[in-house]
Design an enzyme around this catalytic site. Structure first.
Site, PDB file in Angstrom:
ATOM      1  N   LYS A 175     -10.803  -2.178   1.727  1.00 20.59           N
ATOM      2  CA  LYS A 175     -11.043  -3.569   1.325  1.00 20.59           C
ATOM      3  C   LYS A 175     -12.519  -3.898   1.318  1.00 20.59           C
ATOM      4  O   LYS A 175     -12.973  -4.717   0.531  1.00 20.59           O
ATOM      5  CB  LYS A 175     -10.300  -4.535   2.260  1.00 20.59           C
ATOM      6  CG  LYS A 175      -8.819  -4.600   1.977  1.00 20.59           C
ATOM      7  CD  LYS A 175      -8.253  -5.945   2.392  1.00 20.59           C
ATOM      8  CE  LYS A 175      -6.766  -6.003   2.079  1.00 20.59           C
ATOM      9  NZ  LYS A 175      -6.163  -7.265   2.505  1.00 20.59           N
ATOM     10  N   LYS A 208       1.090   1.701  -6.548  1.00 17.68           N
ATOM     11  CA  LYS A 208       2.111   0.751  -6.125  1.00 17.68           C
ATOM     12  C   LYS A 208       2.013  -0.548  -6.945  1.00 17.68           C
ATOM     13  O   LYS A 208       0.906  -0.974  -7.258  1.00 17.68           O
ATOM     14  CB  LYS A 208       1.859   0.437  -4.641  1.00 17.68           C
ATOM     15  CG  LYS A 208       3.099   0.135  -3.848  1.00 17.68           C
ATOM     16  CD  LYS A 208       2.787   0.096  -2.367  1.00 17.68           C
ATOM     17  CE  LYS A 208       2.900  -1.300  -1.826  1.00 17.68           C
ATOM     18  NZ  LYS A 208       2.807  -1.392  -0.380  1.00 17.68           N
ATOM     19  N   LYS A 253       0.658  -7.458  -6.224  1.00 16.00           N
ATOM     20  CA  LYS A 253       0.545  -8.824  -6.731  1.00 16.00           C
ATOM     21  C   LYS A 253      -0.886  -9.141  -7.140  1.00 16.00           C
ATOM     22  O   LYS A 253      -1.139 -10.114  -7.822  1.00 16.00           O
ATOM     23  CB  LYS A 253       1.099  -9.835  -5.723  1.00 16.00           C
ATOM     24  CG  LYS A 253       0.549  -9.719  -4.327  1.00 16.00           C
ATOM     25  CD  LYS A 253       1.294 -10.633  -3.353  1.00 16.00           C
ATOM     26  CE  LYS A 253       0.858 -10.302  -1.936  1.00 16.00           C
ATOM     27  NZ  LYS A 253       1.081 -11.316  -0.962  1.00 16.00           N
TER      28      LYS A 253
END
Ligand code: TRP
Length: 341
Positions: free
Chosen positions: A120, A202, A205
């Site tokens: 991140k 994957k 969202k």
């Protein structure tokens, strides 16, 4: 000890999702589907983790809206607020209180080994905060506050659960048994839904390509179109081989889950058929699966007073348990409290 004096305690489950976007098919299949099923046999706490969301910059009005969206999605998927405790993390200040204490029991190097922080901080290299660094400790607090026995988590959160276990054990050994040491809950069926555009990744969202992801708010037509445009492999037959043919395998897996058909039966059903027919069938099946969730979502989301009441009651119930844990922890670490005299 008989059952009357010592009622059997159901094992406790806690899980949460970040209100960073409307939820999508992967959340439904990978998590919510299991939550609904688990709530029958466990005492469940399901929170909307807004405090986690601000580890990266959010637009405040959007975050407020998404918090209600995500709570409404839990309920639309079938989480029953009369059975499970549904609440917003920031409504229960004990999360922040315990996180602070646990921060003081977490090694700097230990936190630095978290691979999600490394990922991140690369994605958000212009704004790497201390909050992002210490986020797994907040997650540990979420779990330990409720003395959770089991935590349903995806692959990407396993390391954080390992840290949670280490912290619980460390604290229990330094003082005396305080926290239940949680186990990860790994659902029996796979249910890993991949991106429609890059089927080795994957479904997410936060994917920048909207066509990769089926959102729970997508209309039937949008769903059918996204499936129609899904990337498939160069083969022609409907055969599961996630290694070499990830695109069609992902669609087979989706179809299998939403219709409750085994992969082998899906292959049989579409023997001799081409990708076009198959994609049309998958589009219809996914639309059928999402439609009732979307309809319930629209109803629940439109009734903000009821949603507010549910979340307020949820927070009160959650706080009741959380407070007990914080009180114990404060005592053990040596915080003087007025009732100590
Ligand atoms: N970190 C999790 C995620 O990003 C969300 C989360 C926060 C969570 N607290 C939790 C998940 C506690 C399970 C239990 O997906």
């Amino acid at each position: 000890m008989n059952e009357q004096t010592q009622p059997q305690r159901k094992p406790v489950i806690l899980s949460g999702m970040q209100p960073t976007s409307v939820l999508m098919l992967g959340n439904m299949i990978g998590a919510l589907r299991n939550w609904v099923y688990l709530q029958e046999n466990y005492e469940c706490f399901f929170c909307v983790v807004d405090m986690h969301a601000i580890t990266v910059r959010q637009v405040p009005a959007e975050l407020r809206k998404r918090t209600l969206d995500v709570a409404a999605t839990y309920l639309a998927a079938g989480v029953d607020p009369n059975v499970s405790t549904v609440f917003v993390q920031s409504h229960v200040p004990e999360h922040a209180e315990l996180a602070w204490v646990l921060n003081c029991y977490t090694g700097f190097g230990e936190a630095g080994r978290m691979t999600q922080f490394k990922d991140k901080s690369e994605q958000h290299s212009d704004n790497i905060t201390v909050g992002l660094f210490t986020y797994p400790v907040l997650m540990a607090a979420d779990i330990l506050l409720y003395q959770a026995d089991l935590v349903p988590v995806g692959e990407d959160q396993k390391q954080h659960l390992e840290l949670t276990r280490d912290l619980a054990n460390r604290f229990n050994h330094l003082y005396s048994p305080t926290f239940t040491v949680p186990e990860p809950y790994i659902p029996q069926s796979g249910g890993r839904i991949m991106s429609l555009q890059e089927p080795t990744k994957k479904m997410s969202k936060s994917d920048s390509n909207q066509n990769s992801t089926i959102f729970l708010t997508d209309t039937d037509d949008v769903i059918r179109n996204k499936v129609k445009r899904a990337v498939t492999d160069s083969g022609t037959d409907i055969r599961y081989d996630s290694e070499n043919r990830p695109g069609v395998s992902n669609l087979i897996e989706m179809y299998s889950i939403v219709t409750g058909t085994s992969v082998a039966d899906v292959e049989k059903q579409f023997e001799g058929k081409g990708y076009g027919d198959f994609k049309a069938a998958v589009g219809d099946a996914v639309a059928d699966y999402i439609r009732p969730v979307r309809t319930r979502f629209d109803e629940i989301r439109a009734d903000v007073p009821t949603l507010t009441k549910i979340l307020k009651e949820g927070a009160e119930k959650a706080q009741h348990t959380a407070r007990r844990t914080v009180r114990k922890v404060y005592k053990k670490v040596g915080f003087w409290q007025p009732e100590d005299k």
